[in-house]
Design a protein around this motif. Structure first.
Motif, PDB file in Angstrom:
ATOM      1  N   VAL A  42       0.842  -1.198   0.000  1.00  0.00           N
ATOM      2  CA  VAL A  42       0.000   0.000   0.000  1.00  0.00           C
ATOM      3  C   VAL A  42       0.879   1.250   0.000  1.00  0.00           C
ATOM      4  CG1 VAL A  42      -1.930  -1.078   1.230  1.00  0.00           C
ATOM      5  CG2 VAL A  42      -0.117   0.053   2.524  1.00  0.00           C
ATOM      6  N   SER A  43       0.299   2.363  -0.381  1.00  0.00           N
ATOM      7  CA  SER A  43       0.994   3.638  -0.316  1.00  0.00           C
ATOM      8  C   SER A  43       1.137   4.057   1.144  1.00  0.00           C
ATOM      9  CB  SER A  43       0.194   4.698  -1.089  1.00  0.00           C
ATOM     10  OG  SER A  43       0.860   5.929  -1.062  1.00  0.00           O
ATOM     11  N   ASN A  44       2.279   4.648   1.499  1.00  0.00           N
ATOM     12  CA  ASN A  44       2.526   5.014   2.893  1.00  0.00           C
ATOM     13  C   ASN A  44       3.596   6.093   2.945  1.00  0.00           C
ATOM     14  OD1 ASN A  44       3.894   4.672   5.676  1.00  0.00           O
ATOM     15  ND2 ASN A  44       2.030   3.448   5.864  1.00  0.00           N
ATOM     16  N   VAL A  45       3.567   6.907   3.986  1.00  0.00           N
ATOM     17  CA  VAL A  45       4.539   7.974   4.189  1.00  0.00           C
ATOM     18  C   VAL A  45       5.965   7.438   4.345  1.00  0.00           C
ATOM     19  CG1 VAL A  45       4.256   8.066   6.700  1.00  0.00           C
ATOM     20  CG2 VAL A  45       4.958  10.122   5.448  1.00  0.00           C
ATOM     21  N   LEU A  46       6.134   6.173   4.705  1.00  0.00           N
ATOM     22  CA  LEU A  46       7.461   5.585   4.862  1.00  0.00           C
ATOM     23  C   LEU A  46       8.188   5.357   3.544  1.00  0.00           C
ATOM     24  CD1 LEU A  46       6.994   2.866   7.647  1.00  0.00           C
ATOM     25  CD2 LEU A  46       7.779   5.220   7.866  1.00  0.00           C
ATOM     26  N   ILE A  47       7.471   5.346   2.446  1.00  0.00           N
ATOM     27  CA  ILE A  47       8.077   5.060   1.150  1.00  0.00           C
ATOM     28  C   ILE A  47       8.791   6.312   0.647  1.00  0.00           C
ATOM     29  CG2 ILE A  47       7.661   4.303  -1.223  1.00  0.00           C
ATOM     30  CD1 ILE A  47       5.089   2.930  -0.154  1.00  0.00           C
TER      31      ILE A  47
ATOM     32  N   CYS B 255      11.336   8.652  -5.813  1.00  0.00           N
ATOM     33  CA  CYS B 255      11.144   9.762  -6.743  1.00  0.00           C
ATOM     34  C   CYS B 255       9.889   9.604  -7.603  1.00  0.00           C
ATOM     35  CB  CYS B 255      12.370   9.891  -7.643  1.00  0.00           C
ATOM     36  SG  CYS B 255      13.879  10.294  -6.741  1.00  0.00           S
ATOM     37  N   THR B 256       9.127   8.551  -7.344  1.00  0.00           N
ATOM     38  CA  THR B 256       7.909   8.297  -8.112  1.00  0.00           C
ATOM     39  C   THR B 256       6.749   8.105  -7.140  1.00  0.00           C
ATOM     40  OG1 THR B 256       8.148   5.887  -8.092  1.00  0.00           O
ATOM     41  CG2 THR B 256       9.286   7.079  -9.854  1.00  0.00           C
ATOM     42  N   ALA B 257       5.590   7.905  -7.664  1.00  0.00           N
ATOM     43  CA  ALA B 257       4.422   7.653  -6.827  1.00  0.00           C
ATOM     44  C   ALA B 257       4.183   6.158  -6.637  1.00  0.00           C
ATOM     45  CB  ALA B 257       3.192   8.298  -7.449  1.00  0.00           C
ATOM     46  N   GLU B 258       5.137   5.333  -7.047  1.00  0.00           N
ATOM     47  CA  GLU B 258       4.992   3.889  -6.935  1.00  0.00           C
ATOM     48  C   GLU B 258       5.205   3.425  -5.495  1.00  0.00           C
ATOM     49  OE1 GLU B 258       6.593   1.740 -10.700  1.00  0.00           O
ATOM     50  OE2 GLU B 258       7.947   3.431 -10.266  1.00  0.00           O
ATOM     51  N   ASN B 259       4.673   2.257  -5.194  1.00  0.00           N
ATOM     52  CA  ASN B 259       4.820   1.676  -3.851  1.00  0.00           C
ATOM     53  C   ASN B 259       6.093   0.838  -3.767  1.00  0.00           C
ATOM     54  OD1 ASN B 259       2.414   2.860  -3.169  1.00  0.00           O
ATOM     55  ND2 ASN B 259       1.206   1.005  -3.446  1.00  0.00           N
ATOM     56  N   LYS B 260       7.227   1.448  -4.113  1.00  0.00           N
ATOM     57  CA  LYS B 260       8.497   0.742  -4.032  1.00  0.00           C
ATOM     58  C   LYS B 260       9.638   1.727  -3.791  1.00  0.00           C
ATOM     59  CE  LYS B 260       9.576   0.556  -8.982  1.00  0.00           C
ATOM     60  NZ  LYS B 260       9.867  -0.348 -10.093  1.00  0.00           N
ATOM     61  N   GLU B 261      10.734   1.167  -3.291  1.00  0.00           N
ATOM     62  CA  GLU B 261      11.957   1.931  -3.062  1.00  0.00           C
ATOM     63  C   GLU B 261      13.128   1.154  -3.641  1.00  0.00           C
ATOM     64  OE1 GLU B 261      11.860   4.112   1.180  1.00  0.00           O
ATOM     65  OE2 GLU B 261      11.698   1.938   1.309  1.00  0.00           O
ATOM     66  N   LEU B 262      14.141   1.869  -4.059  1.00  0.00           N
ATOM     67  CA  LEU B 262      15.406   1.265  -4.461  1.00  0.00           C
ATOM     68  C   LEU B 262      16.483   1.764  -3.516  1.00  0.00           C
ATOM     69  CD1 LEU B 262      15.660   1.431  -8.367  1.00  0.00           C
ATOM     70  CD2 LEU B 262      15.436  -0.584  -6.927  1.00  0.00           C
TER      71      LEU B 262
END
Length: 147
Positions: free
Chosen positions: A105-110, A113-120
């Motif tokens: 889910v979308s969350n403030v912790l993410i 640089c995009t609106a995707e629900n992922k981090e690199l």
């Protein structure tokens, strides 16, 4: 003969030198679990502001990676802790190895640089990870393996 010996000596010196820096290897030991990665350094997008470390950072944060390819991310801001879990995978890009964290889910912790629900997060060395959020004016985040 002197020219031959000089050439041989120069070739020996050049061949014995190495540009490889053993302290910054990008080999990542993904066989030891669980792994806890603690946020240890945070920098802002303004160049003249020095990085914050430890308790001076805006928030405290860590990831716990588990052997089943799941993770937990925890962030504490002003004595309020928020946690989120998801899955991760290792990916290789042109400039190195990364961990891709996928959130359900979308969350403030993410932080990305995009609106995707992922981090690199880049695997900088065996015990250092570097966030990529700073590429788009987010904070520069450095994580160190503590477990």
């Amino acid at each position: 003969m002197k020219g031959f010996i000089f050439t041989l000596l120069c070739c020996s010196i050049i061949c014995s030198c190495s540009n490889k820096d053993e302290s910054t290897t990008t080999e990542f030991d993904a066989k030891q679990y669980p792994q806890k990665w603690q946020l240890v350094k945070m920098s802002g997008s303004i160049a003249n502001i020095p990085p914050a470390i430890g308790k001076d950072m805006e928030w405290q944060e860590y990831y716990v990676l588990k052997s089943d390819k799941t993770f937990i991310k925890s962030r504490e801001v002003n004595a309020v802790t928020t946690k989120l879990s998801g899955t991760y995978t290792f990916i290789t890009l042109a400039d190195g190895t990364y961990i891709e964290f996928l959130y359900p889910v979308s969350n403030v912790l993410i932080g990305n640089c995009t609106a995707e629900n992922k981090e690199l997060i880049k695997v900088t060395s065996n015990n250092i990870l570097t966030g990529t959020w700073s590429a788009c004016d987010g904070p520069g985040l450095i994580y160190q393996r503590i477990e």
